[in-house]
Structures are given as structure tokens and as C-alpha cells.
Design an enzyme around this catalytic site. Structure first.
Site, mmCIF file in Angstrom:
data_model
loop_
_atom_site.group_PDB
_atom_site.id
_atom_site.type_symbol
_atom_site.label_atom_id
_atom_site.label_comp_id
_atom_site.label_asym_id
_atom_site.label_seq_id
_atom_site.Cartn_x
_atom_site.Cartn_y
_atom_site.Cartn_z
ATOM 1 C CG ASP A 86 -2.097 -0.912 1.121
ATOM 2 O OD1 ASP A 86 -2.411 -1.336 0.003
ATOM 3 O OD2 ASP A 86 -2.714 -1.224 2.162
ATOM 4 C CG ASP A 141 3.016 -6.747 11.236
ATOM 5 O OD1 ASP A 141 2.183 -6.989 10.340
ATOM 6 O OD2 ASP A 141 2.696 -6.441 12.403
ATOM 7 C CG ASP A 143 8.420 -5.017 12.962
ATOM 8 O OD1 ASP A 143 7.441 -5.469 12.348
ATOM 9 O OD2 ASP A 143 8.414 -4.802 14.182
ATOM 10 C CG ASP A 233 -4.213 -8.387 15.897
ATOM 11 O OD1 ASP A 233 -5.092 -7.658 16.390
ATOM 12 O OD2 ASP A 233 -2.995 -8.181 16.092
#
Length: 484
Positions: A86, A141, A143, A233
Site C-alpha cells: 500500500d 509484519d 519488521d 487480529d
């Protein structure tokens, strides 16, 4: 008026104590489970797996993420990788370059960009799900850097009734600073005691947004990813478990990730987690109570979803504790009520045991000195975040909507790395930051009143609040001066 202050103070302490006793209960469950740990079964077949990497403007970490995921040990013909992009900055070009490189190496990887960024991360995951070929969906994610054998270690734990398998978060930069060590101290408690305790006893647990694998059928039967809360989540976790799906937590499999190194970044993360949890509680609490689950499961599910309320009651008790000093001196008829407030000591002991169990289980070469150093510091910082998190929780319960603000990533793994010059760090001096400075002075005045009245019962509490809020205020302003 006095009775309102006294009643609110005692009630807030009672609520905090209830949640602390829940922590003690989970610590007991955890210790029981540790005695019956089983080994990982062998992988008998290789199901089709889709790995989803939701990315939004992550130019500092996206290359290492893609390279790590493409190096996972798994048959290439059974693996699909979706980079759900995105991004609106140069991240998009960095992704395109790495995707093209790995495609040339025979990896089935695709850069997927939506027409509109509707629903933020949840919307991206849902969009990718509709195009996913895998029966199992792994999510990371930006990281996170999972170990090479991640899939081979986790997939054997899927049974026909298993909807999701979650692994424990590790920390790439735990020893970078005192801030990262305190975050690790708190997160380790969740990823050891809480998750293991809930899962091993048949209670509802949650997917942590990353470093886990879903069965695609489970997501679809639960209604897919919703973006009406900030913690999609947690929301999907409860909807799936209410549908009868079972979850598995694997404490022995660790997926390392980067901890935020600045207070503004920690704030954005904490805001999202705490407000989102309140939104999910508001959305799903009634469904839980009406469900066919046992009373025991319902009770612990409600305590789980409303756990972020602790910050509301902590800040309420803290604020009322200063006028309570004066009431205590001038209204002897309330002495019995003041004595009842010592129930908080029970809660503090329960919480201390909870973090002792977690630290002992997750800290190499654990000793008493480590605990006596880190536990008070962690509590002080948590108190310093209480106002910020209490506002986030209140907004969640009141239905006040806000956009999904991601936590800035810095690509920091050791003390030589620096966050300075990070273009994603856009902080402003907000009214909330100024309010944190005001309350730091307020609780410092509370310490002065404690000393003046020679009432020593709350001096430590007020001191930790003053230091915690003062530190959060200063560390929120400091990056502004550094980055200009």
C-alpha cells in the site's frame, strides 16, 4: 463530594486487583504447562502455503523482510508470497526491485497493490486473501525476520480443527537501550505466561497480528478480516474461536522483530493496541456472553478483552489518590474504607509473581538482581504511559474512530545503528504531551504532600507516577528537538 472520591478510588483499586489476580492465575497455569512440554511432530506432507507481507511505506526494512521470507526452507512449488503493498513512497520501487530479483530465482512472489487503501492493514490482508492460492496463510509484519525453518516447525501443529498457530515474538534489538529492555520485559510476559496459560487450559487466546499462520477456511468461516477496529487480529481471533476453531500457541518457536526505540513510536503502537482492544471488547463481549462456551471460558475471555481497562482504572486511582491524602487526614470516619483499599497490596503481589515467572522463563542467566532492576523500571514506565493509554481505551469504548497509525520502523539492531533522519518520524507537540507534563508535576506535588503529612503509604506510588510521566513527557519532546 468526599464519598465520591473515596468510592472511586477504592473501586478502581478493586478492579486493578481483579485483573492482577487473573495474571496470577495465568502464571499458575503456565507453570503447570511447562512441566508437560511436548516436542514438535514431523511434517508428514507439504500443504500449499501463502505468505502475506502487508507493507505501507517501509523503506528502511522492506528489503531485509523480502530477502528473509524468500530464504525460508519450503518446497517452492508449494509456496506463494504476496507483498501486499500500500506504499506511497519509494518503498514501492524497492519492493519491485526485490520481487523481480527473487522471481528470477524461481520464487513465486508477487507485488500486489490495491486501487485504494481501504481498511488499512485489515483491508490489505482481505484483498490478498481473495487472491491467495494457499490453504494456509502465514502473515509477517515488515519488521519481522522469521527463522529459516519457520514453516517446517509450525505446520506440523495443524490438526483438522486448528484454525491458527501463533509463535512467540523475539527481539532483534532488546539490548539497544533501557526503553527496548523494558518493552521486552513486558512483551515476554505476554508471549510466555499469558499466551501459554490461556492456550494450555482451553481458554480463548489471540493471534498477535504477525508471526502466525491461519487456515484460510477458518478466516472465511469467521467472516474474513474486518477493519472496524484497530486490532483486526484480536477481532478475528474471537470471531474464529466462537465459530469453534481451535488455536495453538508455540512458545518454543521464536520469530524475531524490531522493538520501537523512541517513545513517540511506542506511543503509536500502544495507542493502537489499547484502543483496538477496547473496540473489540465493545464489539464482541455480548457475543461471548451469549455463546455456548462454558462459564469459565466466558469469564476469562471477558477479562482478556477488557484487560486494557486497567489503564483507565490505574489513572483514576492515581488521580484520586492525591485528594485522598487530605480526606484521610480530615475524615476519620473513612478509616475503615482506607483500610479496605489495602486490597491493592494483594493485587501488587499477584502482579509481581506474574512478572517474576515470566522473567525467569524468558531471561538467560536470570537472577534476583535482574528482576529487582527491571521490574520497578517497567512499572514506572507503564505508569508513565497510563494517561496516554487510558485515553486510547476511553476512545475505544466510546466508539470514537481514528485511522490505523502504523509504528515507524528504524532498522535498528545494535547500538551502532541510528534512528536520526528517519523520514517517517512526524511528531508534533500535542495537548496530550503537555497534559503528561502537567500530571508529572501533579504527582510530584503528591509526593510533597505525602512528606508534609508524614503519610508514607503512597509516597512510592506518587514518586513512580511523577518519574514515569515526567520521563514520557521529556522523551516525547526530545525527538522533536533532534529532528527539527
Amino acid at each position: 463530594m468526599d464519598w465520591i472520591v473515596v468510592g472511586g478510588y477504592v473501586f478502581a483499586l478493586l478492579v486493578i486487583t481483579i485483573f492482577s489476580l487473573e495474571q496470577l492465575y495465568l502464571a499458575i497455569l503456565y507453570m503447570r504447562k511447562k512441566q508437560t512440554t511436548t516436542s514438535t511432530p514431523p511434517l508428514s506432507h507439504f500443504p500449499q502455503v501463502t505468505i502475506q507481507l502487508p507493507v505501507y511505506n517501509e523503506k528502511y526494512v522492506v528489503k531485509r523482510l523480502i530477502d528473509c521470507i524468500c530464504a525460508l526452507d519450503y518446497p517452492l512449488d508449494r509456496l506463494e508470497i504476496q507483498v501486499l503493498d500500500d506504499s506511497t513512497d519509494e518503498t514501492k520501487h524497492l519492493i519491485a526491485e526485490r520481487v523481480a530479483y527473487w522471481q528470477s530465482k524461481g520464487i513465486n512472489i508477487e507485488q500486489i497493490s490495491r486501487p485504494e487503501r481501504v481498511g488499512f492493514k485489515a483491508g490489505a490482508l482481505q484483498y490478498g486473501l481473495e487472491h491467495a492460492s494457499g490453504e494456509l496463510i502465514a502473515i509477517f509484519d515488515a519488521d519481522f525476520l522469521p527463522e529459516k525453518d519457520f514453516l517446517l516447525s509450525t505446520l506440523p501443529h495443524f490438526k483438522p480443527e486448528t484454525g491458527m498457530v501463533q509463535t512467540r515474538w523475539g527481539h532483534l534489538n532488546e539490548n539497544y537501550s533501557l526503553l527496548t529492555r523494558m518493552q521486552a520485559f513486558g512483551l515476554n510476559a505476554h508471549f510466555s505466561v499469558e499466551q501459554t496459560g490461556r492456550n494450555s487450559s482451553g481458554k480463548f487466546m489471540n493471534f498477535n497480528g504477525t508471526a502466525g499462520i491461519w487456515r484460510k477456511q477458518c478466516i472465511e468461516e469467521a467472516g474474513g478480516w474486518h477493519y472496524d477496529t484497530l486490532t483486526e487480529d484480536l477481532d478475528l481471533s474471537y470471531r474464529a474461536q466462537l465459530k469453534g476453531w481451535k488455536f495453538t500457541y508455540l512458545e518454543n518457536i521464536t520469530s524475531p522483530a524490531e522493538l520501537p526505540v523512541l517513545v513517540p513510536a511506542i506511543k503509536s503502537q500502544q495507542y493502537r493496541w489499547n484502543k483496538g482492544a477496547a473496540e473489540v471488547a465493545r464489539k464482541n463481549a455480548l457475543s461471548i456472553l451469549k455463546s455456548s462456551q462454558s462459564l469459565h471460558v466466558k469469564l476469562h475471555a471477558v477479562l482478556h478483552l477488557f484487560n486494557s481497562s486497567v489503564f483507565l482504572f490505574l489513572f483514576l486511582a492515581a488521580t484520586l489518590s492525591v485528594p485522598m491524602l487530605l480526606i484521610k487526614q480530615n475524615r476519620p470516619e473513612y478509616q475503615l474504607v482506607f483500610q479496605a483499599a489495602t486490597v491493592f497490596v494483594v493485587g501488587f503481589i499477584a502482579m509481581s509473581i506474574f512478572y517474576w515467572v515470566a522473567a525467569r522463563a524468558t531471561t538467560p542467566n536470570f537472577n534476583l538482581r535482574y528482576y529487582l532492576k527491571h521490574f520497578p523500571l517497567f512499572l514506572t514506565f507503564t505508569m508513565g504511559m497510563a494517561l496516554h493509554n487510558a485515553i486510547a481505551v476511553a476512545e475505544g469504548y466510546l466508539g470514537i474512530k481514528s485511522p490505523f497509525i502504523r509504528t515507524p520502523k528504524f532498522n535498528i539492531r545494535n547500538k551502532k545503528d541510528s534512528w536520526k533522519g528517519n523520514t517517517y518520524l512526524r511528531q508534533q507537540l500535542t495537548p496530550l504531551t503537555l497534559l503528561e507534563g502537567f500530571f508529572a508535576a501533579y504527582f510530584a506535588a503528591g509526593v510533597a504532600i505525602d512528606i508534609w503529612l508524614q503519610d508514607w503509604g503512597l509516597v512510592l506510588f506518587h514518586g513512580m507516577l511523577a518519574i514515569g510521566l515526567g520521563a514520557v513527557f521529556i522523551l516525547s519532546v526530545k525527538p522533536l528537538r533532534t529532528t527539527g
